[in-house]
Design a protein around this motif. Structure first.
Motif, mmCIF file in Angstrom:
data_model
loop_
_atom_site.group_PDB
_atom_site.id
_atom_site.type_symbol
_atom_site.label_atom_id
_atom_site.label_comp_id
_atom_site.label_asym_id
_atom_site.label_seq_id
_atom_site.Cartn_x
_atom_site.Cartn_y
_atom_site.Cartn_z
ATOM 1 N N LEU A 61 0.843 -1.188 0.000
ATOM 2 C CA LEU A 61 0.000 0.000 0.000
ATOM 3 C C LEU A 61 0.881 1.243 0.000
ATOM 4 O O LEU A 61 1.807 1.375 0.798
ATOM 5 N N LEU A 62 0.558 2.150 -0.896
ATOM 6 C CA LEU A 62 1.334 3.383 -1.024
ATOM 7 C C LEU A 62 0.331 4.511 -1.205
ATOM 8 O O LEU A 62 -0.647 4.355 -1.932
ATOM 9 N N MET A 63 0.583 5.626 -0.500
ATOM 10 C CA MET A 63 -0.319 6.755 -0.662
ATOM 11 C C MET A 63 0.533 7.972 -0.969
ATOM 12 O O MET A 63 1.522 8.221 -0.279
ATOM 13 N N VAL A 64 0.154 8.706 -2.006
ATOM 14 C CA VAL A 64 0.911 9.923 -2.321
ATOM 15 C C VAL A 64 -0.038 11.107 -2.271
ATOM 16 O O VAL A 64 -1.229 10.972 -2.555
ATOM 17 N N ASP A 65 0.492 12.259 -1.891
ATOM 18 C CA ASP A 65 -0.346 13.452 -1.820
ATOM 19 C C ASP A 65 -0.322 14.185 -3.166
ATOM 20 O O ASP A 65 0.220 13.683 -4.147
ATOM 21 N N ALA A 66 -0.925 15.383 -3.154
ATOM 22 C CA ALA A 66 -1.075 16.118 -4.416
ATOM 23 C C ALA A 66 0.282 16.436 -5.047
ATOM 24 O O ALA A 66 0.414 16.496 -6.274
ATOM 25 N N GLU A 67 1.305 16.615 -4.190
ATOM 26 C CA GLU A 67 2.625 16.958 -4.738
ATOM 27 C C GLU A 67 3.421 15.717 -5.136
ATOM 28 O O GLU A 67 4.575 15.824 -5.545
ATOM 29 N N GLY A 68 2.816 14.571 -4.954
ATOM 30 C CA GLY A 68 3.501 13.338 -5.345
ATOM 31 C C GLY A 68 4.423 12.826 -4.253
ATOM 32 O O GLY A 68 5.289 11.992 -4.488
ATOM 33 N N LYS A 69 4.213 13.327 -3.030
ATOM 34 C CA LYS A 69 5.047 12.855 -1.916
ATOM 35 C C LYS A 69 4.369 11.701 -1.213
ATOM 36 O O LYS A 69 3.151 11.711 -1.025
ATOM 37 N N VAL A 70 5.176 10.739 -0.775
ATOM 38 C CA VAL A 70 4.628 9.547 -0.129
ATOM 39 C C VAL A 70 4.146 9.896 1.272
ATOM 40 O O VAL A 70 4.879 10.491 2.056
ATOM 41 N N THR A 71 2.891 9.540 1.581
ATOM 42 C CA THR A 71 2.383 9.789 2.933
ATOM 43 C C THR A 71 2.194 8.481 3.701
ATOM 44 O O THR A 71 2.261 8.474 4.915
ATOM 45 N N VAL A 72 1.938 7.397 2.992
ATOM 46 C CA VAL A 72 1.795 6.088 3.640
ATOM 47 C C VAL A 72 2.524 5.050 2.787
ATOM 48 O O VAL A 72 2.414 5.082 1.568
ATOM 49 N N ALA A 73 3.288 4.183 3.458
ATOM 50 C CA ALA A 73 3.926 3.081 2.736
ATOM 51 C C ALA A 73 4.029 1.925 3.710
ATOM 52 O O ALA A 73 4.566 2.094 4.800
ATOM 53 N N ASN A 74 3.473 0.792 3.386
ATOM 54 C CA ASN A 74 3.509 -0.314 4.356
ATOM 55 C C ASN A 74 4.712 -1.227 4.113
ATOM 56 O O ASN A 74 5.480 -1.038 3.174
ATOM 57 N N GLN A 75 4.824 -2.220 5.020
ATOM 58 C CA GLN A 75 5.970 -3.121 4.969
ATOM 59 C C GLN A 75 5.986 -3.909 3.660
ATOM 60 O O GLN A 75 7.033 -4.126 3.054
ATOM 61 N N ALA A 76 4.765 -4.306 3.219
ATOM 62 C CA ALA A 76 4.677 -5.146 2.015
ATOM 63 C C ALA A 76 5.287 -4.435 0.808
ATOM 64 O O ALA A 76 5.960 -5.058 -0.017
ATOM 65 N N ILE A 77 5.084 -3.116 0.734
ATOM 66 C CA ILE A 77 5.609 -2.401 -0.431
ATOM 67 C C ILE A 77 7.135 -2.416 -0.411
ATOM 68 O O ILE A 77 7.783 -2.536 -1.447
ATOM 69 N N LEU A 78 7.689 -2.325 0.816
ATOM 70 C CA LEU A 78 9.148 -2.340 0.935
ATOM 71 C C LEU A 78 9.709 -3.692 0.498
ATOM 72 O O LEU A 78 10.711 -3.755 -0.210
ATOM 73 N N SER A 79 9.020 -4.778 0.900
ATOM 74 C CA SER A 79 9.557 -6.085 0.508
ATOM 75 C C SER A 79 9.322 -6.354 -0.982
ATOM 76 O O SER A 79 10.170 -6.972 -1.623
ATOM 77 N N LEU A 80 8.183 -5.867 -1.514
ATOM 78 C CA LEU A 80 7.914 -6.078 -2.948
ATOM 79 C C LEU A 80 9.009 -5.473 -3.816
ATOM 80 O O LEU A 80 9.425 -6.043 -4.814
ATOM 81 N N PHE A 81 9.457 -4.273 -3.389
ATOM 82 C CA PHE A 81 10.453 -3.573 -4.199
ATOM 83 C C PHE A 81 11.862 -3.731 -3.638
ATOM 84 O O PHE A 81 12.773 -3.026 -4.049
ATOM 85 N N ASP A 82 11.996 -4.646 -2.655
ATOM 86 C CA ASP A 82 13.295 -4.949 -2.075
ATOM 87 C C ASP A 82 13.994 -3.687 -1.560
ATOM 88 O O ASP A 82 15.144 -3.413 -1.864
ATOM 89 N N LEU A 83 13.218 -2.912 -0.760
ATOM 90 C CA LEU A 83 13.764 -1.636 -0.283
ATOM 91 C C LEU A 83 14.301 -1.734 1.141
ATOM 92 O O LEU A 83 14.684 -0.732 1.733
ATOM 93 N N GLY A 84 14.272 -2.930 1.703
ATOM 94 C CA GLY A 84 14.794 -3.108 3.069
ATOM 95 C C GLY A 84 13.947 -2.315 4.043
ATOM 96 O O GLY A 84 12.726 -2.431 4.047
#
Ligand SMILES: Nc1ncnc2c1ncn2[C@@H]1O[C@H](COP(=O)(O)OP(=O)(O)O)[C@@H](O)[C@H]1O
Ligand SMILES: [Mg+2]
Length: 580
Positions: A256-279
């Motif tokens: 789950l990823l949430m971005v605001d009007a400026e394209g900045k990330v406001t929410v990012a869960n653990q699953a997204i980090l593992s999906l993209f191998d972001l540690g």
């Protein structure tokens, strides 16, 4: 506030004390002068009456003696004047004789007055003078003046002043103390209320104001207490639901990823980090455009924002492993501050896609596997029909092939049905407690004859006499498949060994042969459906390519595991292990 109250109190008390002091001293002096004047008036009148006018006729020495006598008795300065205001006699010898006091206003007034008992009082800074008329035989003969110096009076008045000032200072100090106490009593509840209000503003809600009285301040304190409790409850509720939400978001399998009007990330869960191998990188507040891993996503986010509609698509990732993600983007109004944002949900559909691929492949394989025997059946049948039937040698040979192929086809269909039943979990295991000998012996018996025909040796080794819990029919299917493979892939003269063993919480069975072996690169795939190392050899042996797939499913249905070890040209061993 406290300081201001205190200063005001001080001012008020100081001013009132000062005013009272001044008033008291003034009144005291006035009252003193009044009583002194009156007494002196009375004394003067007494003197005037007792004055022997005849014997004190002007010029006679008696006159002075009398005034001096009076002066001594009264401790005052006594002057006698005739009706013209000329001094007849003075107790003070130094004062000028014959001085005329005609123009003295008090003297004038006394001479004009008709009443007999009267006096005039004149107060100067340091003297009090009383003028009394002197009547003799009903005739106004002159004026008697008695003067006292006010030095001593002023002195005692000064003393009164001093003690009054000391008293005032003392009173002032007491007033200051009291007013300070009073001020703090007034302001303490307000200070407490302020402190609690400040705490509330800093999100600390545990403090309460003690409410002593139900006055205005008490009501304010109650209101603030209620406000604090209300805020605390609301904050608790908000925190609780936030925790719940965070828990859900964090444990979600989808990214789950949430971005605001400026394209900045406001929410990012653990699953997204593992999906993209972001540690454990924090994505919060980072701009999506600054994160190259989300390059493919940026276009979708843009599209979603532009169209204001949900967008669905698939993303292909090639790093760290190849994966397919289903992306679902929804525009979301995050309020005035956040503006129009986007919620992105990414779901890993790689396994689904893989299964789909397997299924398509399987269908293709099945069609192919079925087509081969059918084509061969048709070919031989057609040859026979085309006249081959007349050649007795060819007829027998072809009919034998047709028989062999139809048996293989039957087996293939049987295996396929079995497999589909096992895979769709329609097979219900009929588990019973059975001794290992009772389990293996009947199965082996059915195959002994054939093994001997192939010029192979069969050995049984290991521990015996223990009980196991299995479905005997399904277990026999497992053993038959493994022994059949061993028979098919072991040249004549070789041997097949069945070994059993029991441990504390498991038991095992090994089927080993001295056959052709399996190349190590094929080992991981031999449990796949239709996977065969050597297609032709498998076909000749009558195999369907489904045996090991069925075995693996059945072993897993028994909550067991299967492992294989092999050396090409030497041996192959399958080890099954089951819980007890
Ligand atoms: N004991 C064995 N020795 C050598 N190869 C084996 C043995 N068992 C299985 N294999 C290999 O695994 C493949 C798959 O086995 P299986 O699923 O039983 O299909 P098949 O119908 O070919 O026997 C076989 O084609 C063969 O290449
Ligand atoms: Mg087989």
């Amino acid at each position: 506030m406290r300081g201001r109250l205190f200063v005001t109190f001080l001012w008020l008390t100081g001013l009132s004390v000062l005013i009272t002091g001044l008033l008291v001293s003034f009144l005291m002096r006035a009252a003193y002068m009044d009583s002194l004047g009156e007494r002196m008036g009375k004394e003067g009148q007494l003197l005037a009456k007792s004055l022997d006018w005849e014997s004190t006729a002007p010029g006679k020495p008696n006159f002075r003696r009398q005034t001096r006598l009076y002066s001594q008795t009264l401790d005052a300065h006594v002057t006698l004047m005739d009706k013209n205001g000329d001094v007849l006699s003075d107790s003070d010898q130094r004062s000028k004789k014959g001085k005329n006091n005609k123009n003295n206003s008090a003297v004038k007034r006394i001479l004009q007055k008709k009443e007999r008992s009267t006096y005039e009082r004149v107060v100067t800074d340091n003297q009090l003078a009383v003028y009394v008329p002197v009547d003799y035989n009903g005739e106004r003969k002159g004026v008697l003046r008695i003067t006292v110096e006010l030095d001593s009076i002023n002195h005692s008045l000064r003393q009164v002043w001093v003690s009054m000032i000391i008293g005032l200072i003392f009173a002032y100090a007491v007033a200051a103390l009291v007013s300070s106490r009073l001020a703090s009593r007034f302001t303490r509840p307000i200070e407490e209320i302020t402190q609690v209000a400040v705490d509330v503003a800093r999100n600390k809600y545990h403090r309460r104001i003690p409410v002593k009285k139900q006055d205005e301040i008490g009501r304010l304190a109650t209101a603030i207490n209620r406000m604090g409790a209300g805020l605390r409850y609301q904050l608790e509720t908000i925190r609780k639901s936030e925790r719940r939400l965070t828990g859900v978001i964090e444990t979600m399998e989808s990214g789950l990823l949430m971005v605001d009007a400026e394209g900045k990330v406001t929410v990012a869960n653990q699953a997204i980090l593992s999906l993209f191998d972001l540690g454990s990188t924090s994505l919060i507040n980072k701009s999506l455009t600054d994160l190259p891993v989300f390059h493919e996503l940026q276009g979708l986010v843009h599209h979603c924002k532009e169209s204001q509609e949900s967008v669905r698509d698939e993303l292909h990732l090639y790093f760290p492993t190849e994966r397919i993600l289903a992306a679902s983007l929804t525009p979301i109004w995050g309020g005035e501050t956040t503006g129009m944002g986007v919620v992105i949900v990414l779901h890993d559909i790689t396994p689904i896609r893989y299964l789909e691929k397997l299924r398509t492949e399987f269908v293709a394989n099945v069609s192919h596997e079925l087509k081969t025997p059918v084509t061969s059946l048709r070919g031989f049948a057609e040859t026979l029909l085309d006249g081959g039937v007349d050649d007795p040698k060819m007829r027998r040979e072809f009919l034998e092939i047709i028989h062999f192929e139809s048996l293989r086809l039957e087996r293939l269909i049987g295996d396929l049905l079995d497999l589909s039943k096992i895979e769709s979990r329609k097979v219900r295991l009929n588990v019973v407690k059975v001794s290992i000998d009772d389990l293996l012996r009947p199965t082996i018996k059915t195959m002994e004859e054939e093994i001997r025909k192939l010029d192979l040796q069969l050995h049984m080794k290991g521990e015996r006499g223990f009980n196991v819990r299995v479905d005997p029919d399904r277990f026999s299917q497992i053993v038959i498949n493994l022994v059949a493979n061993a028979m098919a892939y072991t040249p004549a003269g070789g041997s097949i060994t069945l070994t059993t063993g029991v441990e504390e919480s498991s038991w095992w069975l090994q089927v080993e042969d001295t056959g052709i072996g399996i190349p190590s690169e094929d080992l991981p795939r031999i449990f796949e459906r239709f996977y065969r190392v050597d297609k032709a050899r498998s076909r000749d042996s009558g195999g369907t390519g489904l045996g090991l797939a069925i075995v693996k499913h059945l072993v897993e249905a028994h909550r067991g595991t299967i492992d294989v070890e092999s050396q090409v040209g030497e041996k192959t061993g399958f080890t099954l292990r089951f819980p007890r």
